[in-house]
Design an enzyme around this catalytic site. Structure first.
Site, short mmCIF file in Angstrom:
data_model
loop_
_atom_site.label_atom_id
_atom_site.label_comp_id
_atom_site.label_asym_id
_atom_site.label_seq_id
_atom_site.Cartn_x
_atom_site.Cartn_y
_atom_site.Cartn_z
N HIS B 70 45.30 10.18 -11.94
CA HIS B 70 44.00 10.82 -12.22
C HIS B 70 44.16 12.33 -12.28
O HIS B 70 44.92 12.92 -11.51
CB HIS B 70 42.98 10.43 -11.15
CG HIS B 70 42.36 9.08 -11.39
ND1 HIS B 70 41.76 8.36 -10.39
CD2 HIS B 70 42.28 8.33 -12.52
CE1 HIS B 70 41.32 7.21 -10.91
NE2 HIS B 70 41.63 7.17 -12.19
N ASP B 72 42.35 14.80 -11.47
CA ASP B 72 42.04 15.65 -10.31
C ASP B 72 43.19 15.60 -9.29
O ASP B 72 43.12 16.22 -8.25
CB ASP B 72 40.70 15.27 -9.67
CG ASP B 72 40.64 13.82 -9.24
OD1 ASP B 72 41.34 12.99 -9.85
OD2 ASP B 72 39.88 13.50 -8.30
N HIS B 73 44.25 14.85 -9.60
CA HIS B 73 45.44 14.81 -8.73
C HIS B 73 46.71 15.31 -9.43
O HIS B 73 47.68 15.63 -8.77
CB HIS B 73 45.65 13.40 -8.18
CG HIS B 73 44.58 13.00 -7.22
ND1 HIS B 73 44.75 13.08 -5.86
CD2 HIS B 73 43.31 12.58 -7.43
CE1 HIS B 73 43.62 12.69 -5.26
NE2 HIS B 73 42.74 12.39 -6.19
N HIS B 157 43.71 1.56 -5.78
CA HIS B 157 43.01 2.63 -6.49
C HIS B 157 43.18 2.57 -8.01
O HIS B 157 42.24 2.25 -8.72
CB HIS B 157 43.39 3.99 -5.94
CG HIS B 157 42.60 5.10 -6.52
ND1 HIS B 157 41.24 5.21 -6.35
CD2 HIS B 157 42.98 6.16 -7.29
CE1 HIS B 157 40.80 6.28 -6.99
NE2 HIS B 157 41.82 6.87 -7.57
N ASP B 178 44.37 8.84 -3.22
CA ASP B 178 43.18 7.98 -3.21
C ASP B 178 43.64 6.55 -3.01
O ASP B 178 44.66 6.15 -3.55
CB ASP B 178 42.42 8.10 -4.54
CG ASP B 178 41.79 9.49 -4.70
OD1 ASP B 178 41.83 10.25 -3.71
OD2 ASP B 178 41.29 9.79 -5.79
N GLU B 203 42.02 10.62 2.23
CA GLU B 203 40.85 10.95 1.41
C GLU B 203 39.62 10.42 2.13
O GLU B 203 39.72 9.54 3.00
CB GLU B 203 40.97 10.29 0.03
CG GLU B 203 40.95 8.76 0.08
CD GLU B 203 40.01 8.13 -0.93
OE1 GLU B 203 38.99 8.77 -1.24
OE2 GLU B 203 40.30 7.02 -1.40
N HIS B 414 39.32 15.54 0.34
CA HIS B 414 38.79 14.82 -0.80
C HIS B 414 37.47 14.13 -0.41
O HIS B 414 37.34 12.90 -0.50
CB HIS B 414 39.83 13.78 -1.26
CG HIS B 414 39.62 13.32 -2.68
ND1 HIS B 414 38.72 12.33 -3.00
CD2 HIS B 414 40.22 13.67 -3.83
CE1 HIS B 414 38.78 12.11 -4.32
NE2 HIS B 414 39.67 12.92 -4.84
N LYS B 462 74.69 0.69 30.06
CA LYS B 462 74.83 -0.68 30.56
C LYS B 462 74.78 -0.69 32.09
O LYS B 462 74.18 -1.60 32.68
CB LYS B 462 76.14 -1.29 30.06
CG LYS B 462 76.02 -1.72 28.60
CD LYS B 462 77.18 -2.58 28.13
CE LYS B 462 76.89 -3.15 26.75
NZ LYS B 462 78.10 -3.58 26.06
#
Lengths: 646, 595
Positions: B70, B72-73, B157, B178, B203, B414, B462
């Site tokens: 997307h 916006d990313h 998403h 997202d 987000e 976000h 041990k």
């Protein structure tokens, strides 16, 4: 650390590795050599096979053996559904296996034998293509056998193996052979697989980390790096350094292992795959031009993808592109579809095609153009209308014991213009064809095996520099087929230990764990006061509470403990005590009546008034006194002043 | 205390222009590089001058991670890499690498060719930028350099969306991008393992929604389309070639199938078949159901959706048409809009954001008359609908993710500030975790605990385990590890004192004390010893006390009783200097008895 070898076929490996109390199965291959002893399964009654004469050993009049064995051209075959030799189950209880690592889809055919009905509760790790394509192979095998049910199940012959002719007499552990699993076993077994990606770090009970690394052999094939804080074991199975369709082999991850287990090298050490492919193209061209058909018994995945691509181009060049290619398998459609959605597992050339977006393999296009036609079976709808000769047919099974290849050999076997071409390296072609003899069709042997040959393997080992190398014993001597070619072995080298193993053996691997790892909290780390003992060597005592969770050790500050008897800052004295210096300290502190006498290897200091004895030797001092704590504390302070500490 | 520093350059108390700077262990990582669709000016891109006032940012950034395609990313990526200047690695998944450049090119065309933007990146710059991209596979551990490791998790998403786990040394952060926590029509649900990061950056688009309303929105959408078709109207859906177009196609395809609708659905997207091909080839990224059935029927081979031809525009009767571009600013979608807008039974559905200046933006803001070049005025009588179909995690989903990965701190990005505050309260209340939501340009500092790995000799471990298991089982004493740290040639190892002395080539000097106490206790010496054993055990319940041949021992402390049948017994207490505390305590205990 121990390694158990459960398979007698290095190309269908199955091992158990025990390390840090974890039991790991490395691959789960199923040797199918046993099926060559059985008569082919034909789903249309075959006159030839049905009329083969029965065979009984001389001097045996066992009525129960009757009808179990038949003879053809001096070879004896078992007339029964085929049986398989599963991994050895005597050395280890499969219920105790924690994880199974599958290297590639050809090394998982025994999985249902191991995981179903054995109490197995562990996890199985495999890449997505290994699972998806492996499922196709398992399903095809089951379907091919189930579609030809046989009324009788031969079992008595196993009691007379010593009286049977070669090669039956040489059968490997026939009493352990089993009939094939069913589809519900396959589904149950595969549902246990957890899909993993290359370089995904898998945590095994906090004790080990397992990472699959690309092995370049086939779609999704991997090698495995098993490591703890200080040890690294590499398991190298089917690998290839050639450039074909899969993602290239990742060498880097395999370097500098303490132990390298190497198996599944080439089955055709003498021939090279490129040459074989060339021969194949020539044979196909000549046969088609001569009006004959080409039959290629194969698995429904793997090299066939390259063959479709390569042959379609070659056939075009040779002017025989009007001859169609048929791909017949119950899983043909699935195989073609899957290969085109696994872009992330392909070579970068193929991978880049999806960014265009084009399909990574051209077979989608070949199908669209009717150059390649795929059917589930020869009796599937539409096959008889589409079928045209001459043509090239790809179908299973490479052993020629079941699958549609049986019908094609019957159909084409008597015509010398036809040709059967063996491309899969798993089965000897003479043995594969033995029940069908005499045959008129031509036979070509072009086994294409892209896995490492001995030269490549030796070069790889040199590059990977393992401390210990573990290989099947048969890789340390020249192959049976070429006993004079002494270079066809894994080389021994003084730089590393070479340990050979064979079937049924449990070997101790020389990996002595000396160190582990703890995580130290900041508060503790801040208290560390290194004391330089010698140039470059410092010591500091360290105490903290230990928290162990999921096999991870954490050290936290001791201050959280309420018990006052804990000492957080214990120090150690070292070196020898200077007696003169100590006496001086005594007199400075007002103790002047010290009487020094030699005693044993040291001295004895007698404090008469205080009623105390101090016995001093090279490496120890013993203070004996009554319950006068004040005096003891004075003496303690003086002693500690005179000694070096850390 | 080591710290993690986070500065959002975008998506801080805001949606859009996601870009978050992360610094830990000397590494600087940029998480997403998005653009803001709501701005036309320099605010559409993150303010990279924050990183360095002038010149390329390569020296200041170790890697860039893009969560999904997307805009916006990832919309500012070519601007950042080619115009600001960044030549380091950029990581994203294979589908994101395939689809992002197409969306970037679409957006570039809108901005430059339609809106006449200056100072925008070129097609060539997108290509150059994509050359810097390294594609990653889910769960694969990628070493960016020797200290910086990243790993992608499935985020749902959109196709190829991923959450990223980032580690430097012992510090780690998860960035979700997202995501959605419920499988939808074509994607699976986000998944992450218990990786216990120091910080989870999540987000929070639907921070206050309790149930993801995506299903409702879908139902709403289908109802509106169906009603329009029923009244004989035509539906125009302006879309971009990839992403939502395919989601909506699946939606309509299944609805048409289920309702047995006959009205034609056309797909007139620039790349048409090619676009769907991306989805076909990355089918392994879709949900279980689609993956299982893809051989029989590929979800992206649509039966009801047919290619569009311009001459269908004037066909009578109802139809649904998907057409590019998505903001009604040019091309076929605008052409169809002009033809259909005057009929009130028709409808246009805008499934995504429209930037200012586009016809899409105007009609969404209620404009009923649109003026075009050449004084052409078009009256909008058709109904105008806006619908967002993005799948995001709701409040429940976000809480679920926190539960899955068990972070030490949470940061919300976000989302809208008011909604974030609400969710912050819930997170603090339910998980008792510190929760942050910095604004853009505001730096947030998070302290992390340190764990330093050191080697320890196996015999020492041990011996401790053996000693611990020998302890009385009712004792809830904590385990204590004690040893000597040997530091030699750059290696450090904790080991037993004798082993350390041997390795260092020195000899220990052991100081031992033996003190005598006189105790009045008639009877055999053995009986006295027995009494003392019980006393010591009683006083020191957390220690392992043994009693053999009349002598009592714990750690290096040894207690012996002498004097047969005499009234007064001599008790010898002996210990090494290292057990001074314990030895003197027992001596004191005996002294108090004798008095």
């Amino acid at each position: 650390m121990k390694l158990y070898c459960l398979s007698n076929d290095p190309n269908k490996p199955c091992h158990i590795l025990t390390f840090k109390e974890i039991t790991i199965m490395l691959d789960c291959g199923l040797s199918m050599q046993s099926v060559l002893n059985f008569l082919p399964l034909s789903f249309v009654a075959s006159n030839k096979l049905l009329n083969l004469p029965f065979w009984t050993p001389q001097n045996v009049s066992e009525p129960e053996l009757e009808g179990e064995l038949r003879e053809n051209c001096d070879r004896v075959f078992i007339d029964s559904p085929p049986e398989f030799c599963p991994p050895l189950d005597k050395l280890i209880d499969f219920a105790q296996v924690d994880i199974i690592l599958i290297s590639n889809y050809l090394c998982m055919m025994a999985l249902p034998f191991i995981t179903e009905g054995t109490g197995f509760q562990g996890r199985i790790y495999a890449t997505e293509p290994t699972l998806q394509i492996g499922r196709l192979l398992l399903e095809e095998l089951v379907l091919n056998i189930e579609q030809c049910p046989k009324a009788n199940f031969a079992n008595q012959w196993k009691n007379f193996v010593h009286k049977l002719p070669y090669p039956l007499s040489d059968s490997f552990k026939p009493k352990s052979w089993k009939r094939i699993y069913n589809m519900s076993n396959v589904n149950a077994s595969l549902s246990r697989i957890q899909m993993v990606g290359y370089n995904e770090k898998l945590d095994v009970y906090g004790a080990l980390q397992v990472i699959p690394a690309s092995s370049g052999y086939c779609l999704g094939s991997s090698n495995w790096v098993i490591s703890s804080d200080h040890e690294k074991i590499v398991y190298l199975s089917g690998s290839s350094t050639l450039t074909t369709h899969p993602k290239p082999m990742d060498h880097h991850a395999l370097k500098n292992a303490d132990v390298l287990i190497m198996t599944d090298l080439t089955q055709t050490p003498i021939s090279n795959p490129d040459g074989m492919l060339g021969v194949l193209c020539v044979v196909v061209g000549l046969t088609l031009r001569g009006g004959g058909n080409v039959l290629i018994p194969c698995y429904p995945t793997g090299v066939v993808y390259d063959l479709f691509e390569c042959l379609s181009v070659k056939m075009q060049e040779l002017g025989v592109s009007n001859c169609p290619m048929f791909f017949i398998s119950p899983v043909a459609d699935m195989s073609l579809a899957y290969s085109n959605i696994l872009a992330e597992w392909l070579s970068s050339v193929k991978q880049n095609k999806v960014y265009v977006p084009d399909e990574p393999f051209p077979h989608g296009l070949l199908v669209k153009n009717s150059k390649l036609k795929h059917f589930k079976h020869i009796y599937s709808e539409g096959f008889s209308t589409d079928f045209q000769e001459p043509c090239v047919v790809f179908c299973g099974h490479p052993s020629c014991r079941f699958g549609d290849v049986v019908q094609f050999i019957e159909l084409w076997g008597n015509n010398p213009r036809n040709c059967i071409v063996f491309t899969e390296p798993d089965f000897d072609y003479i043995d594969a064809l033995a029940p069908y003899q005499p045959l008129q069709m031509k036979v070509a042997h072009c086994a294409i095996d892209t896995s490492l040959n001995f030269t490549q393997a030796n070069k790889l080992i040199k590059d990977l520099k393992p401390s210990t190398l573990v290989v099947p014993e048969c890789y340390t001597v020249p192959p049976v087929s070429a006993p004079n070619l002494t270079e066809l072995v894994i080389e021994n080298n003084p730089d590393r230990t070479l340990i050979p193993y064979k079937w049924g053996e449990v070997i101790n691997l020389p990996l002595k764990r000396k160190q582990a790892q703890v995580f130290v909290e900041r508060e503790i780390a801040q208290k560390i006061v290194p004391v330089e003992i010698k140039p470059g060597i410092s010591l500091s005592s360290l105490t903290g509470t230990l928290k162990v969770k999921d096999n991870v050790h954490n050290m936290e500050s001791l201050e959280k403990i309420k018990d006052p008897n804990y000492q957080a800052n214990i120090q150690y004295e070292w070196g020898s005590l200077n007696v003169t210096e100590f006496l001086q300290k005594l007199s400075q502190d007002g103790i002047t009546d010290a009487k020094v006498e030699p005693s044993g290897s040291g001295v004895m200091i007698h404090l008469q008034d205080e009623d105390a004895l101090i016995q001093i030797e090279e490496n120890c001092t013993h203070v004996l006194c009554n319950s006068d704590e004040k005096l003891r504390m004075r003496l303690r302070n003086m002693l500690m002043h005179c000694l070096k500490k850390f | 205390m080591p710290e993690i520093k986070i500065t959002p350059l975008g998506a801080g108390q805001d949606v859009g222009r996601s870009c978050i700077l992360l610094s830990m262990g000397g590494k600087n990582i940029m998480l997403d590089c998005g653009m803001h669709m709501g701005y036309n000016d320099e605010r559409r891109f993150p303010d990279f001058s924050f990183i360095c006032p002038e010149g390329p940012i390569t020296p200041y950034i170790d890697c860039v991670i893009i969560s999904h395609f997307h805009l916006d990313h990832c919309g500012a990526l070519p601007y950042m890499s080619e115009m600001v200047g960044y030549s380091g690695p950029i990581y994203m998944t294979h589908p994101t690498k395939a689809i992002a450049p197409i969306l970037l090119e679409d957006m570039r065309k809108v901005s430059v060719e339609r809106k006449g933007d200056q100072n925008f990146f070129t097609s060539q710059m997108i290509k150059e930028c994509m050359k810097k991209v390294i594609a990653v596979t889910l769960h694969q551990s990628v070493m960016v350099d020797n200290d910086l490791e990243i790993k992608a998790y499935y985020a749902g998403h959109v196709l190829g969306a991923a959450m990223f786990w980032i580690r430097v040394g012992s510090q780690s952060v998860v960035y979700t991008g997202d995501y959605n926590m419920t499988p939808d029509r074509h994607l699976g649900a986000a998944w992450i393992d218990k990786c216990r990061p120091d910080l989870l950056i999540s987000e929070s688009t639907y921070a206050t929604t309790i149930r993801d309303s995506k299903r409702c929105r879908e139902r709403d959408f289908l109802k509106k389309v169906h009603e329009c078709i029923d009244r004989g109207g035509k539906v125009l859906i302006p879309v971009f070639a990839l992403g939502r177009a395919q989601e909506l196609c699946i939606l309509l395809e299944t609805y048409w199938e289920r309702m047995n609708l006959k009205a034609p659905v056309y797909f007139a997207v620039g790349l048409t078949e090619k676009a769907n091909n991306y989805y076909k080839m990355f089918i392994t990224w879709t949900n279980q159901k689609i993956r299982k059935t893809f051989v029989q029927r590929n979800m992206f081979d649509f039966k009801h959706i047919k290619p569009f031809d311009r001459q269908y525009i004037d066909n009578p009767g109802p139809m649904v048409v998907f057409a590019t571009p998505g903001m009604l600013h040019a091309g076929l979608s605008l052409h169809i809009f002009k033809k259909w807008s005057s009929n009130e039974s028709n409808m246009v559905i805008l499934p995504g954001f429209c930037v200012q200046g586009t016809v899409g933006h105007k009609i969404l803001n209620g404009a009923r008359k649109i003026e075009f070049e050449g004084r052409q005025i078009i009256e909008v009588k058709m109904s105008v609908e806006y619908m967002s179909f993005s799948a995001h995690a709701d409040a429940k989903g976000i809480m679920q993710l926190i539960q899955y990965c068990e972070p030490r701190n949470v940061m919300l990005v976000h989302g809208e500030p008011a909604k974030m505050e609400f969710l912050k309260g819930k997170i603090k209340q339910e998980f008792n975790l510190e929760c942050f939501n910095p604004a853009n340009g505001e730096t947030c500092v998070i302290n992390t605990p340190v764990r330093i790995p050191i080697d320890v000799s196996l015999p020492l471990l041990k011996a401790e385990a053996k000693k611990f298991s020998a302890l009385p089982s009712e004792s809830k004493r904590q385990r204590v590890l004690h040893g000597v740290l040997l530091m030699k040639d750059n290696s450090t190892c904790l080991m037993d004192v004798d082993e350390a002395c041997k390795e260092a080539g020195i000899t220990r000097h052991v100081i031992r004390f033996t003190s005598t106490v006189h105790v009045n206790d008639p009877g055999p010496a053995m009986a006295t010893a027995h009494k003392l054993h019980l006393l010591i055990k009683d006083r020191l319940p957390m220690w392992s006390v043994t009693f053999t041949d009349g002598s009592i021992s714990l750690e290096s402390v040894l207690v012996k009783v002498e004097g047969d049948d005499e009234e007064q017994k001599s008790v010898f207490v002996s210990w090494t200097n290292q057990d001074e505390g314990l030895g003197s305590y027992i001596l004191g205990l005996l002294n108090s008895m004798s008095n």
